[in-house]
Design a protein around this motif. Structure first.
Motif, PDB file in Angstrom:
ATOM      1  N   LYS A  27      50.104  24.349 -19.545  1.00 56.73           N
ATOM      2  CA  LYS A  27      49.728  24.682 -20.916  1.00 56.73           C
ATOM      3  C   LYS A  27      48.199  24.796 -20.991  1.00 56.73           C
ATOM      4  CE  LYS A  27      53.639  22.532 -23.310  1.00 56.73           C
ATOM      5  NZ  LYS A  27      54.497  22.610 -22.147  1.00 56.73           N
ATOM      6  N   ALA A  28      47.738  25.700 -21.822  1.00 55.10           N
ATOM      7  CA  ALA A  28      46.300  25.916 -21.946  1.00 55.10           C
ATOM      8  C   ALA A  28      45.577  24.649 -22.379  1.00 55.10           C
ATOM      9  CB  ALA A  28      46.034  27.043 -22.936  1.00 55.10           C
ATOM     10  N   GLU A  29      46.245  23.815 -23.213  1.00 58.29           N
ATOM     11  CA  GLU A  29      45.613  22.597 -23.715  1.00 58.29           C
ATOM     12  C   GLU A  29      45.307  21.589 -22.614  1.00 58.29           C
ATOM     13  OE1 GLU A  29      47.894  24.576 -26.919  1.00 58.29           O
ATOM     14  OE2 GLU A  29      48.333  23.978 -24.869  1.00 58.29           O
ATOM     15  N   PHE A  34      43.337  17.201 -16.742  1.00 65.11           N
ATOM     16  CA  PHE A  34      44.302  16.659 -15.785  1.00 65.11           C
ATOM     17  C   PHE A  34      43.654  16.614 -14.411  1.00 65.11           C
ATOM     18  CE2 PHE A  34      44.516  21.015 -14.730  1.00 65.11           C
ATOM     19  CZ  PHE A  34      45.136  21.141 -13.498  1.00 65.11           C
ATOM     20  N   ASP A  35      44.267  15.858 -13.517  1.00 64.43           N
ATOM     21  CA  ASP A  35      43.756  15.723 -12.154  1.00 64.43           C
ATOM     22  C   ASP A  35      44.494  16.710 -11.252  1.00 64.43           C
ATOM     23  OD1 ASP A  35      42.952  15.041  -9.627  1.00 64.43           O
ATOM     24  OD2 ASP A  35      43.588  12.936  -9.727  1.00 64.43           O
ATOM     25  N   PRO A  36      43.853  17.770 -10.769  1.00 64.70           N
ATOM     26  CA  PRO A  36      44.546  18.753  -9.938  1.00 64.70           C
ATOM     27  C   PRO A  36      44.973  18.215  -8.583  1.00 64.70           C
ATOM     28  CG  PRO A  36      42.196  19.208 -10.001  1.00 64.70           C
ATOM     29  CD  PRO A  36      42.439  18.130 -11.000  1.00 64.70           C
ATOM     30  N   GLU A  57      40.173   7.663  -9.230  1.00 66.34           N
ATOM     31  CA  GLU A  57      39.515   8.175 -10.431  1.00 66.34           C
ATOM     32  C   GLU A  57      39.181   7.040 -11.394  1.00 66.34           C
ATOM     33  OE1 GLU A  57      39.939  11.977 -13.450  1.00 66.34           O
ATOM     34  OE2 GLU A  57      41.716  11.248 -12.388  1.00 66.34           O
ATOM     35  N   PHE A  58      40.117   6.088 -11.540  1.00 68.71           N
ATOM     36  CA  PHE A  58      39.883   4.976 -12.464  1.00 68.71           C
ATOM     37  C   PHE A  58      38.674   4.153 -12.024  1.00 68.71           C
ATOM     38  CE2 PHE A  58      40.675   0.539 -13.781  1.00 68.71           C
ATOM     39  CZ  PHE A  58      40.690   0.718 -15.163  1.00 68.71           C
ATOM     40  N   GLU A  59      38.563   3.906 -10.730  1.00 70.51           N
ATOM     41  CA  GLU A  59      37.425   3.125 -10.234  1.00 70.51           C
ATOM     42  C   GLU A  59      36.109   3.843 -10.498  1.00 70.51           C
ATOM     43  OE1 GLU A  59      38.556   2.582  -6.199  1.00 70.51           O
ATOM     44  OE2 GLU A  59      40.130   1.125  -6.683  1.00 70.51           O
ATOM     45  N   PHE A  76      43.547   8.376 -24.029  1.00 69.57           N
ATOM     46  CA  PHE A  76      44.966   8.435 -23.680  1.00 69.57           C
ATOM     47  C   PHE A  76      45.102   8.972 -22.268  1.00 69.57           C
ATOM     48  CE2 PHE A  76      48.925  10.873 -23.288  1.00 69.57           C
ATOM     49  CZ  PHE A  76      49.855   9.892 -23.604  1.00 69.57           C
ATOM     50  N   VAL A  77      45.862   8.266 -21.447  1.00 69.87           N
ATOM     51  CA  VAL A  77      46.111   8.681 -20.062  1.00 69.87           C
ATOM     52  C   VAL A  77      47.617   8.668 -19.819  1.00 69.87           C
ATOM     53  CG1 VAL A  77      45.769   8.153 -17.621  1.00 69.87           C
ATOM     54  CG2 VAL A  77      43.913   7.728 -19.255  1.00 69.87           C
TER      55      VAL A  77
END
Length: 283
Positions: A27-29, A34-36, A57-59, A76-77
């Motif tokens: 989706k375009a949104e 997002f993490d590819p 990524e969190f670290e 939001f994750v």
């Protein structure tokens, strides 16, 4: 490679780990949100490696926050850990028990990392199954598990709190909206009661410690044997996307894997009458 323990180390898994293609948004949104590098649905890709990618990524967010660089964790994750769908008993694929243990440990590692970080003060983690996979329990076939984890959870590690209210996914959505300061989307979520009892603790929940025993004892690395019961049926199941498999047939395979010849119980439907499919022996 940015996953593995240590990163880039040889794989301890006896089955081939699928190579991950770069993910693209549907989706375009979702563009730039997002993490590819995070793998989509593939039940032969271990959730441990998904947890590795998330924690990498969190670290980075934790480090940036500690250094005052202003990069903040998104409000939001959405985290996807799908391996508890299992691969059935397909020969050479992960055992059902291995897949479930892998999924449990991955979730535990995520909760451990978040609860030991500065984000623990104002983070809530909602854990839902994709669905119950049509798997009836001893009370009602519509039930599914859910966990709500935060510093403000009531109860304790020795005395966990179990909510007995009637909740649905819509209650979860409304509670998330309230925590995020978002208005309801429609009347369905607007009138769904908030899951407020799950946030009535004193705000002193201790950080969580993951249980690594099923990695240390090797369970998460165990494959199905060549002649596993239900293996022939499992080889023909479609695990290319969620819910493509006939749930009744997969349930029968999983039941036989754990219970042998013990008959499957009849599902109880206290809301709607049940219509049971006779799947017989899956081999």
């Amino acid at each position: 490679m940015n996953v593995g323990d240590p990163r880039g180390s040889p794989s301890p898994y006896p089955w081939a780990i699928p190579l991950v293609k770069r993910m693209v948004p549907t989706k375009a949104e979702l563009r730039d949100h997002f993490d590819p590098q995070y793998p989509d649905f593939n039940v032969e890709y271990p959730d441990q490696l998904r947890a590795d990618e998330f924690l990498n990524e969190f670290e980075g967010f934790v480090k940036a926050r500690g250094e005052g660089k202003g990069a903040e964790l998104p409000a939001f994750v959405l985290l996807y850990l799908p391996d508890d769908h299992t691969s059935g008993t397909a020969p050479g694929a992960p055992k059902p028990a291995a897949s479930v243990a892998d999924n449990d440990l991955a979730l535990g590692r995520v909760v451990e990392a978040v609860s030991h970080s500065a984000y623990w003060d104002d983070t809530a983690i909602f854990v839902l199954e994709d669905d119950a996979q049509d798997g009836a329990d001893h009370v009602d076939a519509h039930r599914s598990i859910a966990f709500v984890i935060s510093k403000y959870s009531p109860g304790s590690a020795d005395h966990p709190f179990a909510a007995h209210q009637f909740y649905t996914t819509v209650n979860v959505i409304h509670t998330m909206e309230e925590l995020l300061g978002l208005p309801p989307m429609n009347q369905n979520d607007a009138y769904a009661p908030l899951m407020a009892p799950l946030f009535t603790g004193q705000g002193n929940q201790a950080p969580y410690k993951a249980d690594w025993r099923n990695r240390e004892n090797g369970l998460i690395y165990e494959p199905n044997p060549r002649r596993a019961r239900g293996g022939e049926a499992s080889k023909n199941f479609d695990f290319s996307r969620p819910d493509a498999v006939n749930a009744a047939l997969l349930n029968a395979v999983l039941w036989q894997d754990r219970k042998g010849n013990r008959p499957m119980p009849q599902p109880r439907h206290s809301v709607f009458p049940a219509k049971r499919e006779n799947v017989g022996d899956t081999d």
